[in-house]
Design an enzyme around this catalytic site. Structure first.
Site, mmCIF file in Angstrom:
data_model
loop_
_atom_site.group_PDB
_atom_site.id
_atom_site.type_symbol
_atom_site.label_atom_id
_atom_site.label_comp_id
_atom_site.label_asym_id
_atom_site.label_seq_id
_atom_site.Cartn_x
_atom_site.Cartn_y
_atom_site.Cartn_z
ATOM 1 N N TRP A 81 134.095 33.013 20.397
ATOM 2 C CA TRP A 81 133.371 32.710 19.154
ATOM 3 C C TRP A 81 132.331 33.772 18.829
ATOM 4 C CZ3 TRP A 81 128.694 28.998 18.886
ATOM 5 C CH2 TRP A 81 127.819 29.229 19.960
ATOM 6 N N ASP A 82 132.175 34.761 19.712
ATOM 7 C CA ASP A 82 131.168 35.795 19.497
ATOM 8 C C ASP A 82 131.332 36.483 18.148
ATOM 9 O OD1 ASP A 82 131.805 35.327 22.348
ATOM 10 O OD2 ASP A 82 130.125 36.660 22.718
ATOM 11 N N GLU A 97 127.846 24.926 27.465
ATOM 12 C CA GLU A 97 128.802 25.371 28.498
ATOM 13 C C GLU A 97 128.496 24.851 29.899
ATOM 14 O OE1 GLU A 97 129.427 29.600 28.384
ATOM 15 O OE2 GLU A 97 130.880 29.378 26.764
ATOM 16 N N LYS A 152 122.854 26.353 29.515
ATOM 17 C CA LYS A 152 123.044 27.781 29.773
ATOM 18 C C LYS A 152 122.514 28.601 28.611
ATOM 19 C CE LYS A 152 126.821 31.158 30.099
ATOM 20 N NZ LYS A 152 128.287 31.322 30.072
ATOM 21 N N GLN A 153 122.724 28.086 27.397
ATOM 22 C CA GLN A 153 122.350 28.829 26.195
ATOM 23 C C GLN A 153 122.112 27.830 25.070
ATOM 24 O OE1 GLN A 153 125.715 31.306 25.104
ATOM 25 N NE2 GLN A 153 127.145 29.664 25.524
#
Length: 830
Positions: A381-382, A520, A641-642
Site C-alpha cells: 500500500w506504500d 500490523e 507498530k505504526q
C-alpha cells in the site's frame, strides 16, 4: 562535462550522519573512505535509476561478499522459486537481481585486480550528484610493486533513453608506466542474496541463453528467468577514448572472455604512461521480453547499443532530462543544508523508481524501490504515500501506476470469489500477475525460527488503491481514465467491502470482521490469533468514505457516453442502496472517553510496560519479533507498530473525518481529535518508516515542535538508516515520497477537493520558506509560501481559469496571472 572527471570533493565531517553521509551543498551525497559495516547502505543510497531499471551504487567489478552487493533490478521482472525449508516446500516470487552490467576490474596483467577493502586501497571517495543523476567514485591503489594508480569511475542510467547505461572509467598511472589489464563485461552469475532472512530460500533465478561477441567492441549476454521465462539481454560496447594530444588510445590487445555461459566480456591490455590518464567507455543497452514492439531481446539490445552515441553525448542529454524533471519536482526550502539534502535525496530515489512509468511498462511501486531485495521487491500500500508527490507534478505517472492495479483487477476478483466474497480483493503484497504474494511465514532473526505471517488480512490495501484513484481524479478531472479504469476499480473495491459487511439487526449496524488494520501487530485476539479483528476503525471509516465517493462518481458519470463501462460494471438492483446504507450505518468503536478505538476490544487489552522493554532492548520498533522470542504476542496489548487510527487524520482533514463520522451517527467534537492523537502517540513503536511521517502530519498544527522532530526523523529514515541496517536491503519509497509530500501538502495546507485548490499554510519555524511547482487540472502553478504571504503564479496556457481558496478567500486565476495573499490580513491582490 565530458572531459576527465574531477576528484570528488571531501564531505564535511560535521554533516556526517550515522552512516557517514556528507554533502557538498544540498544536491550531492558524498562519502569518504571505505567502511565495510555501512558499504551496503551506501550502495543502496547511491542507487541510480530511471524507472525502467535501477542499479545499486556498488564498486564496479565487486561481487556479493557480505560487504558489497552489486544489484540491478528491472521494473516488473519477477520470478518464482520453490525452497525446501526443513522438509516444507514454500514458493516465493522475487524481483530478480539482473545481470551485472557494471562488471569491470583493473590490475596488473596476470596479477590480482585492485579491490576495495584490500591492503592495496590507499583512499577512496564517492558522490551521488542528485541534480544530474550521476555517481562518481575516486580510488587510489598501490600494488605489491609499489606502483600508485588513480581510478575514477562515473556511471549513470540514462533518464530519457531508458534502456541505456554508461560506465566511464579513467585510470592514471601516477608514478609508473607499463601495462594494465582491464576485464570488462556482463556478468549473469548473480543470485538474490541481499536480505539476511531470505538466505534460506532458493536464490538462483537466471539461466544462460547466449553469450557471444557481436563485433570487435561489443558483447551480448542473454539470460532467462527460470519460471516466468522473461528473457533479458544486455549488450555492452567498450571503447577507449583517444588521448587528445597523441590521438592514440593506449590499447595493445583485446581478448574475448566467454568461457562461462553466464559471463561474456573483453580483457583489454593497456600501455599506460605516467601521468597520462586513459578512459574506458562502457555503454550498455538492455532489453527484456516484456518490452513492446520487440523482434527479439538480443536484436533489440544490440541495435540500441550500436546506435548509441558516445558516453559524452549521452551524458549531455541525460543531464538535460534531469534538469527538466527537477524543474517540475524540485522544492526550494529555506531550511538547513542537511534537511535540503535529505529532501532532494528522497525525491531523487522516488523518481529513480517511477520516472519511466507509462503504458509501455507494466510495473507498480515496489516498497523498497529498485534499490534492493527487501520485501522480495513486492508492491504494498506504500504507493498511496507516493501518488500525491506525483499526481500534483506529473499526473501521467500516477495514471500509469494505477493501471498496474487495473490490469490485475481480474486476479483480485478471483481472489474475492475464492473467499466467497464479491468485488475485487487486492493482495497485501503484489508482484507480477496480481495474486497474493504475502508469505505465510516470517523468519525471526531473534530466534532463528519461522513464525506465522497473517498480514494478508490487511484488506485495506484496496482502499489505498481507490483513494489514489479519487485523488488523481480530483487533481486532473481525467474523466477518460475514470471511464476506462478508475470507476471499475472503485466499484469493485466497494463491492468487496459491502460483501464483507454483515448486518446486526438489533443494533442496526454493519460490522466487518476478520481483518488486520495498518497497525500490523494485531492479527487477531489473544484467544484467537491469526483470525483478524472486528471493526478496525481505519478500515470501517475508509469504507464509509469510499462508498460515498463511489456513489458520487456514478452520479458524475450518469448520462456520459460510457456504455462499455456500464456493461462492465453491471450494477445490480439494490446495490447502490446497500452501499448508501453501509456508509450511514457501519460500526466504529470508541473508548469510553470518546477516543476512537483501534478495533472492537482494543480498550480491554492490557497496557504494555514500555519503560521496561526500552531499558531491556533499546530499539523496540519490532515488538512482534521481540515478544514472539519471549513466547508472548502483541495481540495481548494496547500497542501499535505504526499509525492505524491516526491514518484517518493523515488521509482526511479533521473536517472530512468529522463529516464521515457524523454521517455514521457518531459525534466527534473538536476536542476528541487531540485526545485520540495523544492516546496513540504514546502507544506506537514506530516499527515502520511510515509511522513517524504520519504522526508528524497529524501534529503539524497542534504541536509544531514535536511534528518537526518527527518529520526530520522520517526525513532521515534512509539517509541515517534509522532502522539499523534495513536500508541496505532497499530504501523505503513510501517514507521518502511522504516526506516530500509533507512540504508539498501538509506544511502548505494544500488540498484538492470540491473543485477547488485549497491552501492553508502553516510553515514550521524551521522552514521559513517553501517554493515549488504543481499541476492542477492541467495548469502549471508556481507556489511560493513564507510566514507572511502566499504567492501563486498561473503559467501562461490555453486552459480554463483555476479557482483557488487561500485562507478561506476564494479567487479565480487566469492564465499568466500572479495572485498574492497577505497571511496576516487575509487580503489578496492579483
Amino acid at each position: 562535462m565530458t572531459g576527465l572527471m574531477a576528484p570528488v570533493p571531501a564531505a564535511d565531517p560535521a554533516l556526517h550522519g550515522r552512516s557517514g553521509s556528507g554533502a557538498t551543498g544540498s544536491w550531492v551525497l558524498a562519502y569518504n573512505g571505505f567502511d565495510p559495516a555501512v558499504e551496503g547502505t551506501r550502495e543502496a543510497l547511491c542507487t541510480l535509476g530511471n524507472g525502467y531499471w535501477g542499479t545499486r551504487g556498488s564498486v564496479p567489478g565487486a561481487t556479493a561478499d557480505g560487504v558489497h552487493y552489486p544489484g540491478t533490478y528491472l521494473a516488473g521482472v519477477y520470478n518464482r522459486l520453490r525452497s525446501d525449508l526443513g522438509g516444507r516446500i514454500v514458493e516465493d516470487e522475487h524481483l530478480i537481481n539482473a545481470p551485472d552490467w557494471t562488471s569491470l576490474t583493473l590490475g596488473p596483467p596476470g596479477g590480482p585486480p585492485y579491490r576495495h577493502g584490500s591492503a592495496a586501497l590507499l583512499s577512496c571517495s564517492q558522490q551521488l550528484d542528485l541534480r544530474r543523476g550521476v555517481h562518481t567514485r575516486v580510488s587510489r591503489f598501490r600494488d605489491a610493486q609499489g606502483r600508485t594508480t588513480l581510478v575514477t569511475s562515473r556511471s549513470f542510467l540514462h533518464l530519457a533513453q531508458v534502456h541505456l547505461a554508461v560506465l566511464e572509467t579513467t585510470v592514471e598511472a601516477q608514478d609508473w608506466s607499463g601495462p594494465l589489464a582491464v576485464r570488462c563485461g556482463v556478468d549473469g552469475r548473480v543470485t538474490n542474496r541481499n536480505v539476511a532472512e531470505y538466505r534460506l530460500l532458493a536464490d538462483r533465478h537466471l539461466q544462460p541463453v547466449a553469450a557471444r561477441q557481436v563485433d570487435p567492441e561489443t558483447v551480448l549476454l542473454e539470460m532467462v528467468t527460470s519460471q516466468s521465462r522473461v528473457h533479458i539481454a544486455m549488450a555492452a560496447r567498450t571503447r577507449l577514448r583517444p588521448d587528445p594530444d597523441t590521438g592514440t588510445d593506449g590499447m595493445v590487445d583485446r581478448r574475448l572472455l566467454d568461457d562461462d555461459p553466464a559471463y561474456v566480456g573483453h580483457e583489454l591490455t593497456l600501455e599506460l604512461t605516467q601521468g597520462r590518464p586513459v578512459t574506458v567507455e562502457k555503454v550498455v543497452a538492455v532489453a527484456t521480453s516484456r518490452d513492446p514492439a520487440l523482434a527479439g531481446v538480443a536484436l533489440s539490445a544490440t541495435a540500441r547499443v550500436a546506435r548509441a552515441p558516445s558516453a559524452g553525448e549521452l551524458l549531455r542529454s541525460h543531464e538535460a532530462a534531469w534538469e527538466r524533471l527537477w524543474e517540475r519536482f524540485g522544492i526550494d526550502v529555506a531550511a538547513g543544508e542537511r534537511q535540503s539534502l535529505a529532501l532532494n535525496l528522497n525525491a531523487f530515489h522516488v523518481l529513480a523508481t517511477v520516472a519511466a512509468a507509462g503504458p509501455d511498462i507494466d510495473a507498480g511501486v515496489p516498497a523498497r524501490g529498485l534499490h534492493g531485495e527487501g520485501y522480495r521487491g513486492h508492491v504494498f500500500w506504500d504507493e498511496m504515500f507516493v501518488y500525491p508527490m506525483l499526481t500534483l507534478r506529473r499526473p501521467e505517472l500516477t495514471r500509469a501506476l494505477l493501471r498496474y492495479r487495473h490490469r490485475r483487477l481480474d486476479e483480485a476478483r478471483a481472489a474475492a470469489r475464492a473467499e466467497g466474497l464479491d468485488g475485487a480483493m487486492f493482495p497485501w503484497q503484489c508482484g507480477s500477475d496480481g495474486r497474493e504474494e504475502t508469505p505465510s511465514e516470517l523468519y525471526n532473526l531473534r530466534t532463528g525460527e519461522w513464525m506465522p505471517d497473517n498480514s494478508r488480512r490487511q484488506r485495506h490495501v484496496g482502499l489505498a488503491v481507490v483513494f489514489g484513484v479519487w485523488q488523481y481524479y480530483q487533481a486532473t478531472v481525467d474523466q477518460a481514465f475514470m471511464i476506462d479504469e478508475g470507476a471499475e476499480l472503485m466499484v469493485e473495491v466497494t463491492r468487496l467491502f459491502a460483501s464483507l459487511a454483515t448486518y446486526d439487526a438489533p443494533a442496526d449496524r454493519f460490522d466487518i470482521a476478520g481483518v488486520m488494520g495498518p497497525d500490523e501487530f494485531h492479527d487477531g485476539y489473544p484467544d484467537a490469533p491469526g483470525r483478524g479483528v472486528r471493526n478496525n476503525a481505519y478500515t470501517n471509516v475508509m469504507v464509509a468514505w469510499l462508498a460515498g465517493r463511489t456513489l458520487e462518481l456514478l452520479d458524475l458519470l450518469a448520462g456520459k457516453d460510457c456504455g462499455p463501462l456500464w456493461d462492465r460494471l453491471a450494477l445490480r438492483p439494490g446495490e447502490r442502496e446497500r452501499w448508501d446504507r453501509i456508509r450511514h450505518r457501519l460500526r466504529v468503536p470508541f473508548h469510553a472517553d470518546g477516543v476512537i478505538s483501534q478495533f472492537d476490544g482494543y480498550e480491554a487489552l492490557a497496557e504494555f510496560d514500555w519503560e521496561a522493554y526500552r531499558a531491556r532492548y533499546g530499539d523496540i520498533g519490532r515488538l512482534d519479533l521481540i515478544l514472539a522470542a519471549e513466547g508472548d504476542s502483541p495481540n495481548r496489548y494496547r500497542l501499535s507498530k505504526q499509525a492505524d487510527v491516526l491514518m484517518l487524520l493523515y488521509l482526511l482533514s479533521a473536517e472530512e473525518l468529522r463529516a464521515v463520522l457524523e454521517r455514521l451517527g457518531y459525534p466527534f467534537p473538536p476536542d476528541a481529535v487531540p485526545r485520540t492523537v495523544g492516546f496513540y502517540l504514546a502507544r506506537t513503536t514506530h516499527g515502520s518508516t511510515l509511522s513517524r511521517l504520519v504522526h508528524s502530519w497529524v501534529l503539524a498544527r497542534s504541536d509544531r515542535s514535536r511534528s518537526w522532530s518527527l518529520f526530520t526523523r522520517a526525513l532521515d529514515s534512509d539517509l541515517d538508516d534509522i532502522q539499523g541496517g534495513t536500508t541496505r536491503e532497499g530504501v523505503h519509497i513510501g517514507a521518502m515520497a511522504g516526506t516530500v509530500d509533507m512540504v508539498l501538502r501538509c506544511f502548505s495546507g494544500l488540498e484538492v477537493r470540491d473543485g477547488l485548490l485549497w491552501l492553508h499554510p502553516e510553515l514550521p519555524a524551521e522552514l521559513p520558506r517553501a517554493e515549488f511547482e504543481i499541476v492542477y487540472r492541467g495548469q502549471p502553478i508556481s507556489v511560493a509560501i513564507t510566514g507572511s504571504h502566499v504567492r501563486l503564479r498561473l503559467h501562461p496556457h490555453g486552459g480554463d481559469p483555476v479557482t483557488v481558496c487561500v485562507e478561506d478567500r476564494v479567487s479565480v486565476l487566469s492564465a499568466g496571472e500572479v495572485h498574492v495573499v497577505d497571511l496576516a490580513s487575509g487580503g489578496g491582490a492579483p
